[in-house]
Motif scaffolding. Structure first.
Motif, PDB file in Angstrom:
ATOM      1  N   GLN C 440       0.831  -1.200   0.000  1.00 10.03           N
ATOM      2  CA  GLN C 440       0.000   0.000   0.000  1.00 10.03           C
ATOM      3  C   GLN C 440       0.869   1.256   0.000  1.00 10.03           C
ATOM      4  O   GLN C 440       0.633   2.197  -0.754  1.00 10.03           O
ATOM      5  CB  GLN C 440      -0.820  -0.027   1.281  1.00 10.03           C
ATOM      6  CG  GLN C 440      -2.260   0.326   1.099  1.00 10.03           C
ATOM      7  CD  GLN C 440      -2.966   0.348   2.433  1.00 10.03           C
ATOM      8  OE1 GLN C 440      -3.029   1.384   3.077  1.00 10.03           O
ATOM      9  NE2 GLN C 440      -3.467  -0.790   2.858  1.00 10.03           N
ATOM     10  N   GLN C 441       1.895   1.197   0.832  1.00  7.05           N
ATOM     11  CA  GLN C 441       2.796   2.341   0.964  1.00  7.05           C
ATOM     12  C   GLN C 441       3.458   2.652  -0.373  1.00  7.05           C
ATOM     13  O   GLN C 441       3.557   3.795  -0.789  1.00  7.05           O
ATOM     14  CB  GLN C 441       3.851   2.016   2.026  1.00  7.05           C
ATOM     15  CG  GLN C 441       4.749   3.167   2.390  1.00  7.05           C
ATOM     16  CD  GLN C 441       3.935   4.349   2.883  1.00  7.05           C
ATOM     17  OE1 GLN C 441       2.906   4.178   3.545  1.00  7.05           O
ATOM     18  NE2 GLN C 441       4.356   5.555   2.537  1.00  7.05           N
ATOM     19  N   HIS C 442       3.866   1.600  -1.058  1.00  6.35           N
ATOM     20  CA  HIS C 442       4.542   1.817  -2.336  1.00  6.35           C
ATOM     21  C   HIS C 442       3.582   2.437  -3.340  1.00  6.35           C
ATOM     22  O   HIS C 442       3.954   3.336  -4.092  1.00  6.35           O
ATOM     23  CB  HIS C 442       5.104   0.491  -2.866  1.00  6.35           C
ATOM     24  CG  HIS C 442       5.997   0.683  -4.042  1.00  6.35           C
ATOM     25  ND1 HIS C 442       5.755   0.093  -5.262  1.00  6.35           N
ATOM     26  CD2 HIS C 442       7.107   1.428  -4.204  1.00  6.35           C
ATOM     27  CE1 HIS C 442       6.693   0.460  -6.115  1.00  6.35           C
ATOM     28  NE2 HIS C 442       7.536   1.273  -5.493  1.00  6.35           N
ATOM     29  N   ASP C 443       2.321   1.962  -3.358  1.00  7.90           N
ATOM     30  CA  ASP C 443       1.342   2.562  -4.262  1.00  7.90           C
ATOM     31  C   ASP C 443       1.178   4.053  -3.979  1.00  7.90           C
ATOM     32  O   ASP C 443       1.152   4.882  -4.882  1.00  7.90           O
ATOM     33  CB  ASP C 443      -0.019   1.857  -4.091  1.00  7.90           C
ATOM     34  CG  ASP C 443      -0.067   0.550  -4.851  1.00  7.90           C
ATOM     35  OD1 ASP C 443       0.966   0.209  -5.466  1.00  7.90           O
ATOM     36  OD2 ASP C 443      -1.110  -0.113  -4.818  1.00  7.90           O
ATOM     37  N   ARG C 444       1.078   4.373  -2.707  1.00 13.53           N
ATOM     38  CA  ARG C 444       0.888   5.778  -2.328  1.00 13.53           C
ATOM     39  C   ARG C 444       2.100   6.615  -2.726  1.00 13.53           C
ATOM     40  O   ARG C 444       1.975   7.747  -3.170  1.00 13.53           O
ATOM     41  CB  ARG C 444       0.670   5.896  -0.823  1.00 13.53           C
ATOM     42  CG  ARG C 444      -0.677   5.371  -0.387  1.00 13.53           C
ATOM     43  CD  ARG C 444      -0.786   5.388   1.140  1.00 13.53           C
ATOM     44  NE  ARG C 444      -1.869   4.527   1.589  1.00 13.53           N
ATOM     45  CZ  ARG C 444      -3.152   4.887   1.571  1.00 13.53           C
ATOM     46  NH1 ARG C 444      -3.486   6.085   1.165  1.00 13.53           N
ATOM     47  NH2 ARG C 444      -4.081   4.051   1.965  1.00 13.53           N
ATOM     48  N   GLU C 445       3.263   6.012  -2.549  1.00 17.38           N
ATOM     49  CA  GLU C 445       4.495   6.719  -2.906  1.00 17.38           C
ATOM     50  C   GLU C 445       4.505   7.068  -4.377  1.00 17.38           C
ATOM     51  O   GLU C 445       4.826   8.183  -4.773  1.00 17.38           O
ATOM     52  CB  GLU C 445       5.676   5.811  -2.592  1.00 17.38           C
ATOM     53  CG  GLU C 445       6.739   6.440  -1.737  1.00 17.38           C
ATOM     54  CD  GLU C 445       7.715   5.375  -1.300  1.00 17.38           C
ATOM     55  OE1 GLU C 445       7.680   5.040  -0.114  1.00 17.38           O
ATOM     56  OE2 GLU C 445       8.463   4.866  -2.154  1.00 17.38           O
ATOM     57  N   VAL C 446       4.128   6.074  -5.218  1.00 14.78           N
ATOM     58  CA  VAL C 446       4.122   6.319  -6.658  1.00 14.78           C
ATOM     59  C   VAL C 446       3.104   7.399  -7.004  1.00 14.78           C
ATOM     60  O   VAL C 446       3.351   8.269  -7.835  1.00 14.78           O
ATOM     61  CB  VAL C 446       3.828   5.010  -7.419  1.00 14.78           C
ATOM     62  CG1 VAL C 446       3.632   5.277  -8.886  1.00 14.78           C
ATOM     63  CG2 VAL C 446       4.963   4.030  -7.213  1.00 14.78           C
ATOM     64  N   GLY C 450       5.504   9.754  -8.301  1.00 22.09           N
ATOM     65  CA  GLY C 450       5.637   9.357  -9.686  1.00 22.09           C
ATOM     66  C   GLY C 450       6.372   8.041  -9.852  1.00 22.09           C
ATOM     67  O   GLY C 450       6.828   7.432  -8.890  1.00 22.09           O
ATOM     68  N   VAL C 451       6.485   7.640 -11.133  1.00 25.50           N
ATOM     69  CA  VAL C 451       7.059   6.353 -11.473  1.00 25.50           C
ATOM     70  C   VAL C 451       8.571   6.467 -11.594  1.00 25.50           C
ATOM     71  O   VAL C 451       9.074   7.467 -12.096  1.00 25.50           O
ATOM     72  CB  VAL C 451       6.455   5.859 -12.811  1.00 25.50           C
ATOM     73  CG1 VAL C 451       7.057   4.545 -13.224  1.00 25.50           C
ATOM     74  CG2 VAL C 451       4.955   5.781 -12.710  1.00 25.50           C
ATOM     75  N   LEU C 471       2.617  11.274 -11.857  1.00 22.44           N
ATOM     76  CA  LEU C 471       1.415  10.789 -12.524  1.00 22.44           C
ATOM     77  C   LEU C 471       0.368  11.894 -12.656  1.00 22.44           C
ATOM     78  O   LEU C 471      -0.675  11.696 -13.253  1.00 22.44           O
ATOM     79  CB  LEU C 471       0.819   9.612 -11.744  1.00 22.44           C
ATOM     80  CG  LEU C 471       1.667   8.344 -11.737  1.00 22.44           C
ATOM     81  CD1 LEU C 471       1.005   7.282 -10.861  1.00 22.44           C
ATOM     82  CD2 LEU C 471       1.842   7.813 -13.142  1.00 22.44           C
ATOM     83  N   HIS C 472       0.629  13.020 -12.029  1.00 19.28           N
ATOM     84  CA  HIS C 472      -0.378  14.090 -12.042  1.00 19.28           C
ATOM     85  C   HIS C 472       0.268  15.374 -12.489  1.00 19.28           C
ATOM     86  O   HIS C 472       1.501  15.494 -12.558  1.00 19.28           O
ATOM     87  CB  HIS C 472      -0.982  14.264 -10.648  1.00 19.28           C
ATOM     88  CG  HIS C 472       0.062  14.417  -9.577  1.00 19.28           C
ATOM     89  ND1 HIS C 472       0.677  15.601  -9.297  1.00 19.28           N
ATOM     90  CD2 HIS C 472       0.616  13.492  -8.735  1.00 19.28           C
ATOM     91  CE1 HIS C 472       1.564  15.429  -8.325  1.00 19.28           C
ATOM     92  NE2 HIS C 472       1.545  14.149  -7.978  1.00 19.28           N
ATOM     93  N   ARG C 473      -0.594  16.336 -12.759  1.00 19.47           N
ATOM     94  CA  ARG C 473      -0.073  17.641 -13.189  1.00 19.47           C
ATOM     95  C   ARG C 473       0.534  18.344 -11.988  1.00 19.47           C
ATOM     96  O   ARG C 473       0.358  17.943 -10.843  1.00 19.47           O
ATOM     97  CB  ARG C 473      -1.205  18.453 -13.801  1.00 19.47           C
ATOM     98  CG  ARG C 473      -1.702  17.843 -15.098  1.00 19.47           C
ATOM     99  CD  ARG C 473      -2.393  18.880 -15.958  1.00 19.47           C
ATOM    100  NE  ARG C 473      -2.845  18.255 -17.189  1.00 19.47           N
ATOM    101  CZ  ARG C 473      -3.917  17.471 -17.267  1.00 19.47           C
ATOM    102  NH1 ARG C 473      -4.634  17.238 -16.189  1.00 19.47           N
ATOM    103  NH2 ARG C 473      -4.270  16.920 -18.400  1.00 19.47           N
ATOM    104  N   VAL C 484      -5.032  -0.632  -9.260  1.00 20.99           N
ATOM    105  CA  VAL C 484      -3.671  -0.786  -9.735  1.00 20.99           C
ATOM    106  C   VAL C 484      -3.049   0.571 -10.062  1.00 20.99           C
ATOM    107  O   VAL C 484      -3.660   1.392 -10.746  1.00 20.99           O
ATOM    108  CB  VAL C 484      -3.647  -1.677 -10.977  1.00 20.99           C
ATOM    109  CG1 VAL C 484      -2.243  -1.804 -11.509  1.00 20.99           C
ATOM    110  CG2 VAL C 484      -4.240  -3.041 -10.651  1.00 20.99           C
ATOM    111  N   VAL C 485      -1.865   0.786  -9.538  1.00 24.64           N
ATOM    112  CA  VAL C 485      -1.124   2.005  -9.842  1.00 24.64           C
ATOM    113  C   VAL C 485      -0.012   1.622 -10.813  1.00 24.64           C
ATOM    114  O   VAL C 485       0.702   0.655 -10.566  1.00 24.64           O
ATOM    115  CB  VAL C 485      -0.520   2.589  -8.545  1.00 24.64           C
ATOM    116  CG1 VAL C 485       0.393   3.746  -8.856  1.00 24.64           C
ATOM    117  CG2 VAL C 485      -1.620   3.007  -7.601  1.00 24.64           C
TER     118      VAL C 485
END
Lengths: 361, 277, 535
Positions: C440-446, C450-451, C471-473, C484-485
């Motif tokens: 979960q933490q890794h998803d939030r981090e991305v 970002g990737v 991933l965002h402006r 899925v992130v």
């Protein structure tokens, strides 16, 4: 029709089915809308007549043809393959594998053919259907509730309590009537003839003692068993060697001198003074845990192992459980040798044979 | 009497296989010398044990003499002089008979490599002649059960009778398919797959390790032939009619197979069906 | 008389009209044809069980034509020489006849048995999917309960079927079952004697099990499966969160034609896999076990895999007997706890779990969106705990085989199982919990940073940093919604599309890559997802 992203415009009005401009897909989409389904994405995967379509069609067709070939092979094998069983190696041993493989391939052929057809040749789509369940129709709830209450009112169970009470009083025995034949038919008194506490080794009527016999019915002499040997023994009575006396079988063990000395001392400790005869001891073969035949006798360690749940009994200590889930000794069968030189049971087992139960002691 | 060192070398050499350089004649000679020494040294001990060793009354056959030499080379460290046994290392072999030798040495269980719960089967260290000589020696030392002559001991065996005897006497330890099974605390009943007719016969007669003895008084030679016939013809040399038998371990490997083959194959199919194409 | 021209093309239309005139099926049929199903591989696991059940019915009917459910003693005289002349029950003799003397009987028997194992395996795998994704939550508690019952009714179906051939193995199983029934306090002996009509084994148990196995239990299974599927239909399938997917809609394919074709194809694949296994792997060689005789047993006597966990619990149970010194004295044998109480507790726990969880989380809303296991670490931990518990028991059920083949002491295996049963489940809970949080933490981090691009840049001050692709402006922020992130650049379309193809790559580049865009119109959804546990 390629990708369609219809707006909501016109979505709510029913389409005119007689409109000549309407394509079949338009009708389908209109129908879907009537079920609150919106086809938001509809995209053919292959261009009609394209090379890709021909290739995929060929793939699907070859799957189907594989099925045909394999099913034919199945039939041919089923009919002509020599299948009568004979011991050893031979063609008949391949009958079942061949049937399974040909049947399997023919079914997989249809399966993957149809799957490829559906997955690769049909248009991809994304449809969205509303669930509607979040929207509770309070009106309908009220109407249904009131209808049911109205029915109860009309029946007047509250006003006429006698009816309700008498109905219950009448129905309760009817329910019991349904259960009675089932319960009454099935129920069986477990202690009929004291069956749970006696075995085939109980002395016969007239006090005649029961001989120990082999699986073929022959009685046993002490000389038949070598030291370090064991034999499964049965009561020498009618049907003694059958599942009718499933609790009776015992293991007759010829202990070595030193072990027998130890076993006799253990016997004396619990009051089984004359249960052994010479170096021979007999213990019930039926495990006191779950009833499997505890018969893995280790002649060096004198342990008896039950293969079902690994209870281990020490024969030189009155078959005391020393490992595993069994909590009770194997019952010992008191034995001696009669005038003709055969083993007989002095009496029945002095403890209950087989798995434990509530009223066992 | 050979030195400790000598003995170990002899045993190891046999375990490794026969050294080519050592000719038969020389070995014989060495054995004879050692035998002589052993006889002289053991003489004193015999006075104490004499009543239990009847074999001394009659002279040994030549095969037994050869066997004794082999014994003194490879077995004496555990089983002691004249096979009287050594406390804590090896039991006395007086009276076990040639059947026991044939089983233990013929299946490679003896000589043991190390002391453990149970001697495992391994390629035999001695050849058939030597096993016969050892057997003869043990036989003449104290008597005991012998396996009848011949390689095929189940010619006229009755399969059905053998099957019934197998299920009542053998299958509880060796399992329904003859694959063997576990006993208490690390001991086990071995698989019957590699066993020869003679070894099965010898095992029944002698009750090796923790196996109970099934003497000829209990299971007659004809019945033994039935059992051996059932083991060899039904269990060992009979193709399974339903495909691969999954090791005949019963439902445990069947359960493994349904997950490892059935579920895995079908989950892959679901991945493919639902995968983006 | 002039013969009217017969128009072939008009036949289907006229027939359809005729049917609808009489039954008015057009509207319900349209609803059915149009019903939308979400598409995900894990939604197909239950189908494996359904399809194996159909195979079970088909092969089972075949077997009934040849099976004789009687315990009368006969002398075998069939093709299998090693048993010729042996007295045995008619049930066992007819099972042998199916195997050796009915043409194609063995393949049917093996298909039936493999299908049974697959049925139970698929139920368990499907149940795990439902549990770990939270698909059992309101409004689907009833279906979860029906599913749990299906496992236990299937368990009974399997056990009665295992007992029917009356060979040495099944008789041993029956003997243990009678011991288990006997162990029930107070009523044990009455229950056993009623079921077996007297002392074990009696002469009627096979006929009773037969009617249970071919009529009562399949009938119950059919009814439960019908209710199970009916509820899925009525309540509509759950779906994963994702673009455009909300709690109030179903995004997927209409039932016809593509979805139905896939289902039909999958049925054939399941059928085919069962047939292949039945041909390639021998199952339950009853002819080697011999007829059941109460004094005969084989090493490695085990039940089929779905009963093995109970066998394991029985093996691990210490010899604790409870003695009640009233009157003549009464006992509760040690067999009672692992074989009667444990399954009872397991049924209760599985049936009650949806309500327990809802109560604990104070979450009484309806949920149609699934949760990823990582988003509910406590539930995933509990699930892992249960799976570990089950695995330790199941392995202990085969501990004699393991001990023998891997040269481990049998007693050590038992002790290992006892200790493992206490230590491993909590450990599994802890480890799973931490893994869930980590994922979960890794998803939030991305989402926040970002990737990872794999590009290392050296800063003017000499430090090295890895460049991340947000991933965002600039000004936006992405909320964690439990789906899925993207974590690789090619998932963003920046490094070319991901390689397509299932088993081997198809070189043709794919079209537009999957967009990582946040769900459209998901205000309601966001609150929904974040209601799960988060730490």
């Amino acid at each position: 029709m390629t990708t369609t992203h219809p707006g909501n415009a016109g979505g709510d009005q029913p389409v005119d089915l007689d409109d000549p401009d309407l394509s079949r897909f338009d009708i389908v989409r209109a129908g879907a809308r009537e079920d609150d389904i919106e086809i938001v994405h509809y995209e053919p995967q292959v261009v009609p007549g394209s090379k890709a379509e021909r290739r995929l069609s060929r793939t699907v067709a070859s799957f189907f043809l594989l099925t045909g070939a394999s099913a034919t092979a199945f039939l041919a094998i089923y009919i002509w393959w020599p299948w009568e069983y004979e011991l050893g190696h031979g063609g008949d041993k391949w009958y079942t594998p061949l049937l399974g493989v040909t049947l399997g391939i023919s079914l997989l052929g249809i399966g993957f053919g149809v799957l490829t057809w559906g997955k690769k040749l049909l248009p991809k789509e994304v449809s969205v259907q509303d669930r509607h369940e979040g929207v509770v129709n309070e009106r309908d709830r009220t109407i249904t509730g009131q209808t049911m209450l109205y029915m109860a009112d009309e029946l007047g169970v509250k006003r006429r309590p006698l009816l309700g009470v008498s109905l219950l009083a009448g129905l309760a025995p009817v329910g019991a009537v349904a259960a009675a034949p089932l319960v009454g038919g099935l129920i069986s008194q477990p202690h009929k003839n004291n069956q749970m506490f006696t075995t085939g080794f109980a002395p016969m009527e007239g006090g005649q003692k029961v001989r120990l016999v082999r699986e073929d019915g022959r009685p046993i002499r002490p000389a038949d068993i070598s030291a370090g040997g064991q034999i499964t023994v049965f009561p020498g009575i009618d049907h003694g060697v059958s599942n009718k006396y499933a609790d009776s079988p015992a293991l007759l063990i010829h202990l070595r001198d030193a072990d027998a000395l130890e076993a006799r001392e253990a016997n004396v400790r619990i009051g089984h003074d004359d249960f052994m005869w010479g170096n021979f001891a007999a213990y019930s073969k039926i495990c006191t845990h779950a009833g499997c035949p505890a018969s893995l006798y280790e002649q060096q360690t004198n342990r008896l192992l039950c293969p079902c749940h690994q209870s281990q009994f020490l024969i030189t200590d009155n078959a005391k459980p020393i490992f595993g889930p069994a909590s009770r000794r194997l019952p010992q069968l008191p034995i001696f040798v009669d005038d003709e030189g055969y083993f007989v049971a002095t009496s029945d087992y002095t403890e209950t044979v087989g798995p434990d139960f509530w009223e066992r002691p | 009497m050979t030195s400790d060192n000598d003995r170990r070398r002899g045993l190891l050499a046999r375990l490794r296989g026969r050294p080519a350089s050592r000719s038969r004649g020389r070995r014989r000679l060495g054995a004879a010398v050692r035998l002589l020494a052993a006889l002289m040294l053991a003489g004193g001990a015999y006075t104490a044990f004499a009543p239990s060793v009847q074999a001394q009354d009659t002279p040994m056959s030549s095969a037994a003499t050869d066997g004794k030499a082999l014994f003194n080379e490879s077995c004496v460290s555990c089983h002691g002089r004249n096979a009287q046994g050594v406390e804590g290392r090896g039991p006395s072999l007086v009276g076990v008979g040639s059947a026991s030798v044939e089983f233990q040495v013929g299946s490679g269980r003896m000589p043991m490599v190390r002391q453990e719960a149970q001697a495992p089967r391994k390629p035999p260290v001695f050849n058939d002649d030597e096993i016969r000589q050892l057997g003869q020696y043990i036989q003449e030392l104290g008597g005991g059960p012998e396996v009848p002559a011949g390689e095929d001991l189940h010619k006229d065996g009755n399969l059905a009778a053998g099957g019934e005897l197998f299920r009542i006497n053998c299958s509880q330890c060796h399992a329904f398919g003859g694959g063997g099974g576990a006993l208490s605390s690390g001991k086990y009943a071995p698989t019957l797959k590699p066993a020869t007719d003679r070894q099965i016969y010898a095992a029944m007669l002698s009750g090796p390790q923790n196996m109970p003895v099934f003497g000829d008084n209990q299971i007659t030679p004809e019945q033994k032939a039935d059992i051996i016939a059932y083991i060899q013809e039904t269990l060992n040399h009979n193709q399974d009619p339903g495909g691969f038998n999954l090791g005949r371990y019963g439902p445990s490997t069947e359960g493994l197979a349904i997950f490892l083959v059935g579920i895995v194959a079908l989950v892959f199919t679901t991945l493919w069906i639902a995968g983006k194409s | 008389m002039k013969r009217r021209k017969f128009e072939m093309a008009a036949v289907p239309g006229n027939a359809a009209r005729g049917v609808d005139d009489r039954f008015q099926v057009a509207t319900p049929l349209r609803r059915l044809l149009n019903k939308v199903f979400p598409d995900h591989w894990s939604f197909l696991l239950g189908e494996i069980a359904l399809f194996s059940f159909i195979v079970l019915l088909l092969t089972g009917v075949f077997l009934t034509f040849f099976f004789e459910p009687a315990m009368t003693e006969v002398i075998y005289n069939g093709s299998y020489a090693p048993l010729r002349g042996t007295p045995m029950s008619a049930a066992y003799a007819s099972s042998l006849d199916i195997t050796f003397d009915v043409r194609g009987g063995l393949i049917m028997r093996q298909m039936h048995h493999w299908a049974a194992l697959l049925f139970m395996a698929a139920i368990v795998v499907h149940m795990l999917r439902v549990f770990f994704t939270g698909a059992f939550r309101k409004p689907r508690e009833a279906n979860w309960i029906i599913g749990s019952l299906l496992f236990w009714v299937g368990f009974l179906a399997g056990f009665t079927g295992y007992s029917l051939p009356d060979d040495g193995l099944s008789g041993t199983g029956l003997r243990i079952a009678s011991g288990i029934m006997l162990s029930i306090p107070v009523i044990g002996s009455w229950l056993t004697s009623s079921i077996f009509d007297g002392e074990f084994p009696g002469t009627i148990i096979i006929s009773r099990f037969y009617i249970a196995h071919v009529l009562l239990i399949p009938g119950l299974l059919l009814a439960l499966i019908g209710a199970h599927l009916g509820l899925v239909f009525k309540q509509k399938h759950t779906q994963w969160p994702g673009p455009g997917r909300t709690n109030d809609n179903v995004v997927g394919e209409r039932m016809f034609p593509r979805y139905a074709l896939k289902q039909g194809g999958f049925f054939m694949v399941v059928f085919g896999v069962i047939a292949l296994m039945a041909g390639l792997f021998q199952i339950n060689p009853i002819w080697l076990f011999g007829p059941y005789e109460a004094w005969v047993v084989s090493a490695a006597s085990q039940p089929d895999w779905y009963v093995m966990f109970l066998d394991g619990s029985t093996r691990l149970m210490p010899a604790w007997e409870i003695y009640i010194p009233i009157g003549d004295g009464y006992v509760i044998p040690p067999l009672f706890w692992p074989t009667v109480v444990l399954p009872g507790v397991l049924v209760g726990m599985s049936v009650l779990y949806p309500f327990i969880e809802a109560r604990r989380l104070k979450d009484f809303r309806s949920h149609n969106l699934l949760q990823r296991p990582r988003d509910v670490p406590a539930r995933s931990g509990l699930g892992a705990m249960a799976v570990t518990f089950y695995l330790v028991l199941a392995l202990s059920g085969a501990n004699d085989v393991i001990a023998d083949k891997f040269n481990i002491s049998l007693n050590a295996m038992t002790w290992g199982g006892r200790i493992g049963l206490l230590l491993l489940p909590p450990l599994a809970y802890f480890v799973t919990y931490r893994i869930c949080l980590g994922l979960q933490q890794h998803d939030r981090e991305v989402l926040a940073h970002g990737v990872e691009t794999g590009i290392i840049r050296r800063l003017p001050d000499g430090r090295f940093v890895e460049v991340h692709q947000p991933l965002h402006r600039e000004d936006g922020e992405l909320e964690y919604v439990g789906w899925v992130v993207p974590k690789k650049m090619n998932r963003l379309g920046a490094l070319g599309p991901a390689i397509r193809g299932f088993f081997y790559p198809i070189e043709k580049p794919a079209e537009a890559p999957v967009s990582p865009a946040p769900p459209v119109d998901s205000d309601t959804e966001r609150s929904e997802i974040s209601s799960g546990e988060r730490r």
